[in-house]
Design an enzyme around this catalytic site. Sequence first.
Site, PDB file in Angstrom:
ATOM      1  N   ASN A  80      17.777  15.746 -33.436  1.00 63.71           N
ATOM      2  CA  ASN A  80      18.099  14.972 -34.603  1.00 63.71           C
ATOM      3  C   ASN A  80      16.792  14.075 -35.108  1.00 63.71           C
ATOM      4  O   ASN A  80      16.027  13.794 -34.337  1.00 63.71           O
ATOM      5  CB  ASN A  80      19.104  13.972 -34.003  1.00 63.71           C
ATOM      6  CG  ASN A  80      20.353  14.498 -33.768  1.00 63.71           C
ATOM      7  OD1 ASN A  80      20.946  15.540 -34.167  1.00 63.71           O
ATOM      8  ND2 ASN A  80      20.919  14.086 -32.552  1.00 63.71           N
ATOM      9  N   HIS A  87      13.689  13.805 -28.592  1.00 65.60           N
ATOM     10  CA  HIS A  87      14.355  14.240 -27.581  1.00 65.60           C
ATOM     11  C   HIS A  87      15.094  15.363 -27.956  1.00 65.60           C
ATOM     12  O   HIS A  87      15.702  15.563 -29.262  1.00 65.60           O
ATOM     13  CB  HIS A  87      15.231  13.239 -27.089  1.00 65.60           C
ATOM     14  CG  HIS A  87      15.985  12.280 -27.885  1.00 65.60           C
ATOM     15  ND1 HIS A  87      15.633  11.355 -28.817  1.00 65.60           N
ATOM     16  CD2 HIS A  87      17.387  12.557 -27.826  1.00 65.60           C
ATOM     17  CE1 HIS A  87      16.627  10.893 -29.443  1.00 65.60           C
ATOM     18  NE2 HIS A  87      17.609  11.693 -29.037  1.00 65.60           N
TER      19      HIS A  87
END
Length: 114
Positions: free
Chosen positions: A87, A100
Site C-alpha cells: 500500500n 512493507h
Amino acid sequence: MEDCIFCRIAAGDIPAQVVYQDDDVVAFRDTNPQAPVHVLVIPREHVPGPLALGDDYAALAGKLVAAAAQVARQEDIADTGYRLVMNEGRQAQQSVFHVHLHVLGGRAMHWPPG
C-alpha cells in the site's frame, strides 16, 4: 528512524512473531491478520513506502519479493496460492510509513480486492 515501529521491530527493540529474517529483511506475523496467514515483510532499512523504491532500491525490492516467496513456502501456502499487497499512501490504507509487503493466504482471495 527511532519513532518508526517497523524499524524498532527490525532492530529487535519491539517483540514480534518473526517467521523469517536475513541481513536485509524481516518477516513477522501481522497483529491484525486479514487471512489465516498474514505476514509482513519489511526491509531493515527505513524506506517510507513503495514510491521510494526507485532505482537505488531495485535490489532491495527484489529481496522483499524473494523473502515473501520463502515465507509462502514456509507457511505452506505456496502451492495453493497467496496474495502480495503493498500500500502507498493514506487512501490505500498505508498505516505505517515504512515499506512493507503483506503476504496473505490460507483462504480464497476475492477480486477486486478493494
